[in-house]
Design an enzyme around this catalytic site. Sequence first.
Site, short mmCIF file in Angstrom:
data_model
loop_
_atom_site.label_atom_id
_atom_site.label_comp_id
_atom_site.label_asym_id
_atom_site.label_seq_id
_atom_site.Cartn_x
_atom_site.Cartn_y
_atom_site.Cartn_z
N GLY A 224 0.93 -1.51 0.04
CA GLY A 224 -0.20 0.49 -0.22
C GLY A 224 0.75 1.18 0.06
N PRO A 259 4.73 -4.96 -0.59
CA PRO A 259 4.46 -3.95 -1.80
C PRO A 259 4.79 -4.67 -2.85
CG PRO A 259 6.62 -4.46 -0.95
CD PRO A 259 6.16 -5.14 -0.53
N GLY A 260 3.71 -3.34 -3.64
CA GLY A 260 3.75 -3.54 -5.62
C GLY A 260 3.97 -2.11 -5.44
N ARG A 261 3.35 -0.95 -6.06
CA ARG A 261 3.43 -0.02 -6.44
C ARG A 261 4.76 0.63 -6.22
NH1 ARG A 261 -1.34 3.33 -7.89
NH2 ARG A 261 -1.88 1.81 -5.80
N ARG A 297 -5.59 3.27 -15.60
CA ARG A 297 -5.92 4.00 -14.19
C ARG A 297 -6.83 5.38 -14.51
NH1 ARG A 297 -2.57 5.85 -11.00
NH2 ARG A 297 -3.24 4.65 -9.64
N TYR A 301 -9.69 5.33 -12.13
CA TYR A 301 -9.92 5.89 -11.20
C TYR A 301 -9.90 7.21 -11.51
CZ TYR A 301 -7.59 1.79 -10.29
OH TYR A 301 -7.59 -0.01 -10.16
N CYS A 340 -12.91 3.55 -29.07
CA CYS A 340 -14.99 4.64 -28.90
C CYS A 340 -15.11 4.57 -27.55
CB CYS A 340 -15.13 3.74 -29.90
SG CYS A 340 -15.06 3.64 -31.70
N GLU A 341 -14.51 5.12 -27.03
CA GLU A 341 -15.53 5.55 -25.62
C GLU A 341 -14.23 7.53 -24.79
OE1 GLU A 341 -16.01 4.07 -22.43
OE2 GLU A 341 -15.66 1.58 -23.02
N TYR A 369 -0.04 -0.92 -12.26
CA TYR A 369 -1.35 -1.66 -12.49
C TYR A 369 -1.71 -0.78 -13.47
CZ TYR A 369 -1.48 -3.14 -7.68
OH TYR A 369 -0.70 -3.39 -6.35
N1 LLP Z 1 -1.06 -6.51 -0.42
C1 LLP Z 1 -2.50 -6.64 -0.97
C2 LLP Z 1 -3.49 -7.96 0.04
C3 LLP Z 1 -3.39 -6.24 -1.66
O1 LLP Z 1 -4.46 -6.12 -1.85
C4 LLP Z 1 -2.45 -5.79 -2.71
C5 LLP Z 1 -2.99 -4.35 -3.47
C6 LLP Z 1 -1.50 -5.11 -2.40
C7 LLP Z 1 -0.68 -6.03 -1.56
C8 LLP Z 1 -0.65 -4.28 -2.89
O2 LLP Z 1 -0.49 -2.55 -3.20
P1 LLP Z 1 0.31 -1.56 -3.15
O3 LLP Z 1 1.79 -2.04 -3.39
O4 LLP Z 1 0.68 -2.16 -5.14
O5 LLP Z 1 -0.31 -0.57 -3.41
N2 LLP Z 1 -5.80 -1.07 -9.27
C9 LLP Z 1 -4.87 -0.34 -8.68
C10 LLP Z 1 -4.36 -0.98 -7.02
C11 LLP Z 1 -4.74 -2.09 -6.45
C12 LLP Z 1 -4.82 -2.47 -5.10
C13 LLP Z 1 -5.38 -4.09 -5.07
N3 LLP Z 1 -4.54 -4.58 -4.07
C14 LLP Z 1 -4.92 1.04 -8.68
O6 LLP Z 1 -4.09 0.94 -10.36
O7 LLP Z 1 -3.98 1.79 -8.20
#
Ligand code: LLP
Length: 415
Positions: A224, A259-261, A297, A301, A340-341, A369
Amino acid sequence: MDYFALAQAYQTPLYVYDFDRIAHTFNTLKNAFKARKSLICYALKANSNLSLIHHLAQLGSGADCVSIGEVRRALRAGVPKYKIIFSGVGKQDSEISEALQSDILFLNVESEQELYRIESIARDMQIKARISVRVNPNIEAKTHPYISTGLSENKFGVDIEQAKAMYIFAKNAPFLEPVGIHFHIGSQLTDLAPIKQAAQKIAKLAHSLLALKIDLKFFDVGGGIGICYDDEQIIAPYAYAQAILEALYGLDLTIICEPGRLLVGESGVLLTKVVYEKYNGEKRFVIVDAAMNDLMRPALYGATHKIEPLDSINTESSSSARTSSTHTKASVCDVVGPICESGDYLAKGILLPTLKSGDLLLIKNAGAYGYSMASNYNTRPRPAEVGVINGEARLIKRRESFEEMIKDEESLLKG
Ligand code: LLP
């Protein structure tokens, strides 16, 4: 980064990832936790390209997965099974049994029914299932409602009382082994306070579970951490780690974070080419070859991705990526794709100089993402992906072809 050469070699739209920057970010976060045992499990959903996962695995990363497909990706990319965790509210029986068979670190359980299902599958398989319960701390994460997950109104996890009951059940079930505790309150978090609050609340629960002789080993704080898309104040990895470490005072648990993002977002750009410019009355549109199917995105969003112009690849043979200093007459425009949107836009109301067909634009912070949410909407092939390591570019995913998009349907055509 020589974006001109990359655009020429691989065409556009093109995702380009700076693997060295990913390594730097990973190491910074890992170091921030150095006072304790920790495991960073990269959240594959942010970008699940095998080469990128492999790169992180080589740095010591584990994997946070939300489908058996992601678990398979992690294993194929070389993530050791004992560093893989599996979350998600709707795990199917086949996914549970495959995860147990694969002997991954643990499954993050999100409901009582799921816990009973895992127990019964583990019993049938005569395997002890390592689990962790995802606790929903009911804390407002102050982010976009679509990516907020830690409130009771969200579908994720269980409340504290339910969690306690699940741990007691698991402790007494011969085929379950509760090893961890988990929470994740949302994504693109820019305020440390709710994370701290959640960590403290869950740490308190961990203390009471340990007192009940539930032998927890892992404290999983989810992912997150936000990045700077526009002008957000971001949370420094060190401050983040300190907040978690403080909450864990007196608890001898390995910290897991997902972490992902943070790991990949700022390391990626989407390179796109101007197709046309047009005016509808006073309104200026820059039409590019990327669209919402490549990067959804903004459309989904209302997210901001800064866009930076580069000089035209048609007229410039220079190998260095120069910015728009040679362009003139900046004016306000919407950058839109060919879909087309009306919702198909990449940026709205931004200032760009006069552009011509063939000019390159960089869509920034697109490493997370982006590709992972891309689709074939409007029968558009998904773009190619390139990873750059030590200044050297390597194709890590070929652009999809029309034939690839239709092959399964064609083979099922009647007559
Ligand atoms: N762990 C869990 C249980 C999660 O649900 C998520 C993200 C993460 C880790 C990784 O979160 P991050 O570190 O990337 O914030 N598509 C959306 C984001 C959806 C995130 C869903 N869960 C966007 O483009 O902003």
